[in-house]
Design a protein around this motif. Structure first.
Motif, PDB file in Angstrom:
ATOM      1  N   ASP A 216       0.804  -1.224   0.000  1.00 10.98           N
ATOM      2  CA  ASP A 216       0.000   0.000   0.000  1.00 10.98           C
ATOM      3  C   ASP A 216       0.835   1.272   0.000  1.00 10.98           C
ATOM      4  N   ASP A 217       2.058   1.203  -0.478  1.00 10.81           N
ATOM      5  CA  ASP A 217       2.903   2.403  -0.495  1.00 10.81           C
ATOM      6  C   ASP A 217       2.269   3.506  -1.332  1.00 10.81           C
ATOM      7  N   MET A 218       1.792   3.145  -2.522  1.00  9.25           N
ATOM      8  CA  MET A 218       1.177   4.145  -3.395  1.00  9.25           C
ATOM      9  C   MET A 218      -0.126   4.654  -2.807  1.00  9.25           C
ATOM     10  N   ILE A 219      -0.896   3.746  -2.212  1.00  6.37           N
ATOM     11  CA  ILE A 219      -2.175   4.149  -1.629  1.00  6.37           C
ATOM     12  C   ILE A 219      -1.955   5.105  -0.471  1.00  6.37           C
ATOM     13  N   GLN A 220      -0.947   4.845   0.367  1.00  8.39           N
ATOM     14  CA  GLN A 220      -0.653   5.759   1.473  1.00  8.39           C
ATOM     15  C   GLN A 220      -0.222   7.130   0.951  1.00  8.39           C
ATOM     16  N   GLU A 221       0.464   7.139  -0.175  1.00  6.23           N
ATOM     17  CA  GLU A 221       0.843   8.421  -0.782  1.00  6.23           C
ATOM     18  C   GLU A 221      -0.389   9.184  -1.259  1.00  6.23           C
ATOM     19  N   LEU A 222      -1.356   8.454  -1.813  1.00  9.39           N
ATOM     20  CA  LEU A 222      -2.585   9.098  -2.266  1.00  9.39           C
ATOM     21  C   LEU A 222      -3.411   9.617  -1.086  1.00  9.39           C
ATOM     22  N   ILE A 223      -3.441   8.853  -0.009  1.00 14.82           N
ATOM     23  CA  ILE A 223      -4.208   9.277   1.167  1.00 14.82           C
ATOM     24  C   ILE A 223      -3.610  10.541   1.779  1.00 14.82           C
ATOM     25  N   SER A 224      -2.298  10.651   1.779  1.00 17.48           N
ATOM     26  CA  SER A 224      -1.627  11.803   2.390  1.00 17.48           C
ATOM     27  C   SER A 224      -1.540  13.006   1.445  1.00 17.48           C
ATOM     28  N   TYR A 225      -2.020  12.853   0.204  1.00 17.06           N
ATOM     29  CA  TYR A 225      -1.960  13.959  -0.760  1.00 17.06           C
ATOM     30  C   TYR A 225      -2.780  15.144  -0.246  1.00 17.06           C
ATOM     31  N   ARG A 226      -2.236  16.335  -0.360  1.00 15.75           N
ATOM     32  CA  ARG A 226      -2.902  17.555   0.099  1.00 15.75           C
ATOM     33  C   ARG A 226      -3.300  18.401  -1.108  1.00 15.75           C
ATOM     34  N   PHE A 227      -4.577  18.734  -1.177  1.00 15.66           N
ATOM     35  CA  PHE A 227      -5.081  19.570  -2.263  1.00 15.66           C
ATOM     36  C   PHE A 227      -4.648  21.016  -2.053  1.00 15.66           C
ATOM     37  N   SER A 228      -4.526  21.748  -3.153  1.00 17.35           N
ATOM     38  CA  SER A 228      -4.215  23.174  -3.071  1.00 17.35           C
ATOM     39  C   SER A 228      -5.414  23.928  -2.527  1.00 17.35           C
ATOM     40  N   SER A 229      -5.207  25.148  -2.107  1.00 21.05           N
ATOM     41  CA  SER A 229      -6.285  25.941  -1.515  1.00 21.05           C
ATOM     42  C   SER A 229      -7.386  26.253  -2.520  1.00 21.05           C
ATOM     43  N   GLU A 230      -7.081  26.223  -3.824  1.00 19.01           N
ATOM     44  CA  GLU A 230      -8.108  26.493  -4.826  1.00 19.01           C
ATOM     45  C   GLU A 230      -9.030  25.305  -5.042  1.00 19.01           C
ATOM     46  N   SER A 231      -8.609  24.118  -4.590  1.00 20.95           N
ATOM     47  CA  SER A 231      -9.425  22.925  -4.773  1.00 20.95           C
ATOM     48  C   SER A 231     -10.605  22.944  -3.812  1.00 20.95           C
ATOM     49  N   PRO A 232     -11.781  22.484  -4.251  1.00 16.50           N
ATOM     50  CA  PRO A 232     -12.924  22.446  -3.333  1.00 16.50           C
ATOM     51  C   PRO A 232     -12.748  21.447  -2.207  1.00 16.50           C
ATOM     52  N   PHE A 233     -11.803  20.509  -2.344  1.00 18.88           N
ATOM     53  CA  PHE A 233     -11.631  19.473  -1.342  1.00 18.88           C
ATOM     54  C   PHE A 233     -10.583  19.818  -0.293  1.00 18.88           C
ATOM     55  N   SER A 234     -10.008  21.000  -0.361  1.00 16.39           N
ATOM     56  CA  SER A 234      -9.010  21.400   0.632  1.00 16.39           C
ATOM     57  C   SER A 234      -9.707  21.953   1.867  1.00 16.39           C
ATOM     58  N   ARG A 235      -8.965  22.021   2.962  1.00 16.22           N
ATOM     59  CA  ARG A 235      -9.506  22.554   4.207  1.00 16.22           C
ATOM     60  C   ARG A 235      -9.337  24.064   4.298  1.00 16.22           C
ATOM     61  N   SER A 236      -8.917  24.686   3.222  1.00 11.41           N
ATOM     62  CA  SER A 236      -8.664  26.119   3.239  1.00 11.41           C
ATOM     63  C   SER A 236      -9.955  26.886   3.522  1.00 11.41           C
ATOM     64  N   SER A 237      -9.810  27.973   4.259  1.00 14.78           N
ATOM     65  CA  SER A 237     -10.945  28.841   4.547  1.00 14.78           C
ATOM     66  C   SER A 237     -10.983  30.062   3.636  1.00 14.78           C
ATOM     67  N   SER A 238     -10.064  30.133   2.683  1.00 18.45           N
ATOM     68  CA  SER A 238     -10.032  31.269   1.769  1.00 18.45           C
ATOM     69  C   SER A 238     -11.213  31.199   0.816  1.00 18.45           C
ATOM     70  N   PRO A 239     -11.796  32.342   0.440  1.00 15.73           N
ATOM     71  CA  PRO A 239     -12.953  32.320  -0.461  1.00 15.73           C
ATOM     72  C   PRO A 239     -12.578  31.826  -1.852  1.00 15.73           C
ATOM     73  N   ILE A 240     -13.526  31.197  -2.502  1.00 13.42           N
ATOM     74  CA  ILE A 240     -13.321  30.658  -3.852  1.00 13.42           C
ATOM     75  C   ILE A 240     -13.784  31.679  -4.872  1.00 13.42           C
ATOM     76  N   ALA A 241     -12.900  32.034  -5.790  1.00 17.76           N
ATOM     77  CA  ALA A 241     -13.231  32.950  -6.885  1.00 17.76           C
ATOM     78  C   ALA A 241     -13.255  32.153  -8.181  1.00 17.76           C
ATOM     79  N   PHE A 242     -14.372  32.200  -8.882  1.00 13.33           N
ATOM     80  CA  PHE A 242     -14.511  31.418 -10.101  1.00 13.33           C
ATOM     81  C   PHE A 242     -13.657  31.995 -11.222  1.00 13.33           C
ATOM     82  N   THR A 243     -13.117  31.096 -12.027  1.00 16.58           N
ATOM     83  CA  THR A 243     -12.311  31.497 -13.167  1.00 16.58           C
ATOM     84  C   THR A 243     -13.220  31.873 -14.338  1.00 16.58           C
ATOM     85  N   GLU A 244     -12.625  32.472 -15.357  1.00 21.55           N
ATOM     86  CA  GLU A 244     -13.398  32.837 -16.541  1.00 21.55           C
ATOM     87  C   GLU A 244     -13.958  31.608 -17.232  1.00 21.55           C
ATOM     88  N   GLU A 245     -13.195  30.523 -17.231  1.00 24.05           N
ATOM     89  CA  GLU A 245     -13.681  29.284 -17.835  1.00 24.05           C
ATOM     90  C   GLU A 245     -14.888  28.740 -17.078  1.00 24.05           C
TER      91      GLU A 245
END
Length: 497
Positions: A216-245
């Motif tokens: 499970d080395d690869m799986i543990q790496e995936l579990i510990s992966y941290r999303f960037s603050s722009e991702s909806p799945f991150s724990r960031s409290s910064s507001p989300i600004a939609f892109t032009e796309e």
């Protein structure tokens, strides 16, 4: 008419709308303002927006066109100075038609004639209804036969069961996620669920699960992966600004008004969780870099797509139908997400219970970020499905309407409430019904097993043979030492796409 690209902003006293309308005549622009409604028409563009609060066209208002950039800027004064217009960046909510107010007028009944008028022409059923009205509306009730329950020739599916006929020719397409076969249009919701569960049990592979648990080395790496603050799945409290796309995608969403009951809205929230869970798995396992298999992964993990079987699912103990849309129970949330976990450990490449639970925590993060976090996730999911030549159909019957409903009708407080409940939700392995704990224990014991005497004898004999063979090897001759071995290395610059 063409809906132009636009964006909205506000100050304490006014609302500013910027429309991209190149190559027009400023003198041809027609602007109409009525309470919360703004209409802008200039051939070939037409835009109608419904603001959260009333606006007025007065001396402080203006309209200016810049021929160089092609932007038309309309400034309107707020009727209530200082009022905050929420969700101006969620363009789909501005494009949606205003909510229709329920009629408060009582129906008017005109009685023609007396008791004897037309009484002789009444049918038996009509007489029963009249008699029931005199007896506190206790209508006669007769149990229906099983064969008479499903008599419709067309079965509906998708968002609020609004669609049918989209899979008439599914056998002629390369739809690998369809679990209902060529009978997809003929099956009842109960039959769809039965086929889904049967297919999950057939796809379950104990060996694959145990192999992933052991290595499970690869799986543990995936579990510990941290999303960037722009991702909806991150724990960031910064507001989300939609892109032009993202703004362009929202402009293409259907502008519908969804008249839902409390129970229907409640079930939409449950289905939303399953869609977010599938997209969270795809985002985490690809580390937010979609692959050609991403659409297949999302559809395979979503029962509402592959089997047209959305929540609610049976719970134990049974959940009483909620009278208010804000009632969610732990058992209901658990029954909603168990099919996702079953599919996450039976279908894709990485099959691990802990990985599936981490994806549920990702869903909790997206819900806690409110409407914008959920919309960003849904728009990302939609973008993946729209790019596939077959699976785009699930975007049409599910995701498009879900995006419109979230932007229009979803409650910020409700989304955050469900997110908090998911954050504290515990799903045990026994609920999956595949003896996961027993399989993990067997795998763990096998990996920790000490070598027995037979293994030691075999290792010692192997070492003896190796040593004897080493002693018998003669040193290299001069001819072999003069031989030359060529090695080459290839270097390539990483290209940028």
């Amino acid at each position: 008419m063409i809906t132009p690209k636009f964006n909205c902003s506000q100050t304490e006293t006014s609302v500013i709308v910027n429309l991209y309308t190149p190559a027009i005549r400023a003198s041809d622009v027609e602007i109409h303002v009525e309470e919360c409604l703004l209409s802008v028409h200039v051939n070939p563009y037409f835009l109608r927006l419904h603001f959260p609060g009333p606006v007025v066209e007065d001396d402080a208002s203006s309209a200016r066109y810049d021929a160089g950039t092609g932007y038309l800027t309309v400034t309107l004064a707020k009727v209530n100075q200082g009022e905050d217009f929420k969700d101006l960046d969620i363009l789909a909510s501005l494009l949606a038609p205003p909510r229709s107010e329920p009629s408060t007028s009582r129906p008017v009944i005109e009685v023609i004639g007396g008791e004897e008028a037309g009484e002789e022409s009444l049918t038996k059923d009509e007489r029963e209804i009249l008699e029931a009205a005199e007896n506190d509306w206790h209508l006669p009730q007769h149990p229906a036969d099983d064969e008479s329950i499903h008599i419709a020739t067309r079965h509906y599916y998708g968002f609020l069961d609004m669609y049918t006929g989209y899979f008439n020719h599914v056998s002629h397409t390369e739809n690998e996620v369809n679990e209902l076969g060529a009978d997809v249009e003929k099956l009842t919701p109960r039959e769809r669920r039965e086929r889904r569960i049967k297919h999950e049990n057939e796809k379950w592979d104990e060996d694959h699960y145990m192999a992933d648990f052991a290595d499970d080395d690869m799986i543990q790496e995936l579990i510990s992966y941290r999303f960037s603050s722009e991702s909806p799945f991150s724990r960031s409290s910064s507001p989300i600004a939609f892109t032009e796309e993202e703004d362009l995608i929202m402009l293409r969403l259907p502008t519908k008004e969804y008249l839902t009951t409390h129970l229907q809205a409640h079930n939409i929230y449950l289905t939303l969780m399953t869609l977010l869970a599938s997209y969270a798995y795809e985002s985490r396992t690809t580390q937010n870099d979609p692959t050609p298999e991403s659409a297949w992964t999302i559809c395979s993990l979503t029962p509402a797509f592959s089997a047209l079987d959305p929540p609610p699912y049976p719970t134990s103990p049974p959940v009483i139908s909620p009278s208010h849309s804000n009632e969610f129970t732990s058992s209901e949330l658990q029954s909603t997400l168990i099919p996702f976990i079953r599919r996450a450990i039976a279908f894709p490449l990485y099959r691990n219970f802990a990985l599936a639970k981490q994806c549920i925590r990702d869903v909790s993060n997206a819900l806690c970020r409110g409407k914008r976090g959920v919309l960003r996730a849904l728009l990302g999911l939609k973008d993946i499905l729209d790019g596939h030549e077959v699976y785009y159909i699930y975007s049409k019957i599910w995701v498009d309407d879900m995006c419109s409903w979230v932007s229009r009708s979803a409650s910020e407080s409700k989304l955050q409430e469900v997110g908090e409940l998911l954050n504290n939700l515990e799903i045990e392995k026994d609920a999956i019904e595949w003896d996961l704990q027993a399989l993990e224990d067997v795998t763990r014991n096998a990996s920790n097993r000490a070598p027995d005497s037979d293994d030691e004898d075999e290792d010692s004999s192997t070492r003896s043979i190796s040593e004897s063979e080493t002693d018998s090897i003669s040193p290299p001759t001069s001819s072999s030492s003069s031989s030359t071995t060529l090695s080459s290395s290839i270097s390539s610059d990483a290209g940028t796409v």
